[in-house]
Design a protein around this motif. Structure first.
Motif, PDB file in Angstrom:
ATOM      1  N   MET A 165      37.240  37.717  39.822  1.00 31.27           N
ATOM      2  CA  MET A 165      38.229  36.607  39.553  1.00 31.27           C
ATOM      3  C   MET A 165      37.808  35.576  38.730  1.00 31.27           C
ATOM      4  O   MET A 165      38.548  35.289  37.968  1.00 31.27           O
ATOM      5  CB  MET A 165      38.949  35.895  40.860  1.00 31.27           C
TER       6      MET A 165
ATOM      7  N   GLY B  68      44.867  35.255  45.113  1.00 27.44           N
ATOM      8  CA  GLY B  68      44.396  36.298  44.251  1.00 27.44           C
ATOM      9  C   GLY B  68      43.051  36.759  44.550  1.00 27.44           C
ATOM     10  O   GLY B  68      42.706  37.817  44.271  1.00 27.44           O
TER      11      GLY B  68
ATOM     12  N   PRO C 111      44.139  33.020  39.489  1.00 30.83           N
ATOM     13  CA  PRO C 111      43.724  33.936  40.214  1.00 30.83           C
ATOM     14  C   PRO C 111      43.301  35.485  39.473  1.00 30.83           C
ATOM     15  O   PRO C 111      43.950  36.344  39.338  1.00 30.83           O
ATOM     16  CB  PRO C 111      45.319  34.377  40.860  1.00 30.83           C
TER      17      PRO C 111
ATOM     18  N   TYR D  31      45.292  38.255  37.321  1.00 23.89           N
ATOM     19  CA  TYR D  31      46.773  37.939  37.598  1.00 23.89           C
ATOM     20  C   TYR D  31      47.157  36.899  36.595  1.00 23.89           C
ATOM     21  O   TYR D  31      48.554  36.794  36.422  1.00 23.89           O
ATOM     22  CB  TYR D  31      46.974  37.500  38.958  1.00 23.89           C
TER      23      TYR D  31
END
Length: 315
Positions: free
Chosen positions: A303, A284, A237, A240
């Motif tokens: 992303m 995500g 994700p 993250y």
């Protein structure tokens, strides 16, 4: 003596009487002719011989402190005042440092100092004992590495975060700090979106990709090691990172396992595979959409671009 080649060799001395006395004891009573050229040359040669005197035994043993100082002076010190070498990746870090990094370096240096002092004290005790036993040779002090592997990695991760990742995050507009403890609550805000994907009411790019892979290479081959690594990379994700993915998997498992997720709704994936390969990237995507205040297309691009950042951020 018998004549050789028409000449008669006379018996001649090769050393002066004084030298003979020194080397071989009392002077011989046999008269020696010291006036011949051969005798004179022999005397000259002996005078040039330097017989080393026996050195007196040095019974004084250097103090352990002196020995340690001599040894320490031969050790190259790479940690200059304004340059610190990362003990894990060996990158040279120049001062001034960000607050977090300066704190970490100070903590590690203090541990090093304390551990070296412990080693020195133990060495002094050992030297005193060996002296009492009459030992002449005492092993030199060799200081062991005072930094644990955990501390090495800690310093390395902090300097990469503070000097590389945070400036990059600022440049790209990524959040400099991620509140992972709030991820579970945020996922619950778009739970219905995820239910729609599971029930087939909303398409998912990641689910479609999984189905295409199975159709192309077969179900078993899609689960071999190489394919699993590829799936893992594609499903991360973004910024993250792996830490965020771990939080998401735990949250999604509590929400959907043995409930909405079944063999029928997950086909051709298993429920846990469905969470990892479909729902994690979908989470995500939505979290990045909220963070960056962009649409889904732009969030998906961010992303993908921030996957490497996320890997390092999660270390």
């Amino acid at each position: 003596m018998k004549p050789v080649g028409g000449r008669v060799h006379k018996k001649m001395a090769t050393a002066a009487p004084d030298q003979l006395t020194d080397l071989f004891g009392p002077r011989s009573s046999i008269p020696v002719n010291t006036t011949t050229p051969s005798a004179i040359r022999g005397i000259s040669r002996l005078k040039r011989i330097n017989i080393p005197k026996k050195k007196p035994t040095n019974t004084k043993i250097c103090s352990s402190v002196d020995m340690m100082e001599d040894i320490s002076s031969t050790i190259k010190d790479n940690q200059e005042d304004n340059v610190y070498e990362c003990p894990f990746c060996f990158e040279k870090l120049k001062a001034p440092y960000p607050e977090e990094l300066e704190k970490a370096i100070k903590e590690v240096k203090e541990k090093q100092r304390a551990y070296k002092e412990e080693q020195k004290k133990a060495y002094e005790t050992k030297v005193a004992k060996e002296r009492a036993e009459g030992r002449i040779y005492i092993e030199p002090l060799i200081l062991k590495d005072a930094i644990s592997e955990e501390d090495k990695k800690m310093v390395c991760n902090i300097h990469k975060m503070e000097l590389e990742m945070k400036p990059l995050a600022k440049e790209k507009g990524y959040p400099e700090a991620i509140e992972f403890e709030k991820v579970e609550m945020r996922i619950n805000t778009f739970k219905e979106d995820l239910v729609d994907i599971i029930m087939g009411r909303t398409e998912s790019d990641w689910l479609m990709e999984a189905k295409r892979t199975v159709e192309k290479i077969g179900l078993n081959k899609s689960r071999d090691t190489t394919e699993l690594i590829n799936h893992f990379q594609n499903a991360l994700p973004g910024y993250y990172g792996m830490k965020g993915a771990d939080v998401m998997i735990k949250t999604l498992s509590q929400l959907f396992l043995d409930k909405e997720l079944s063999k029928k709704t997950c086909w051709p994936l298993k429920p846990i595979e469905y969470i990892q390969r479909v729902l994690v990237p979908e989470c995500g995507l939505r979290l990045i959409e909220q963070d960056m205040k962009v649409n889904k297309k732009e969030a998906k691009k961010i992303m993908k671009e921030s996957i490497e950042y996320g890997k390092k951020y999660s270390l």
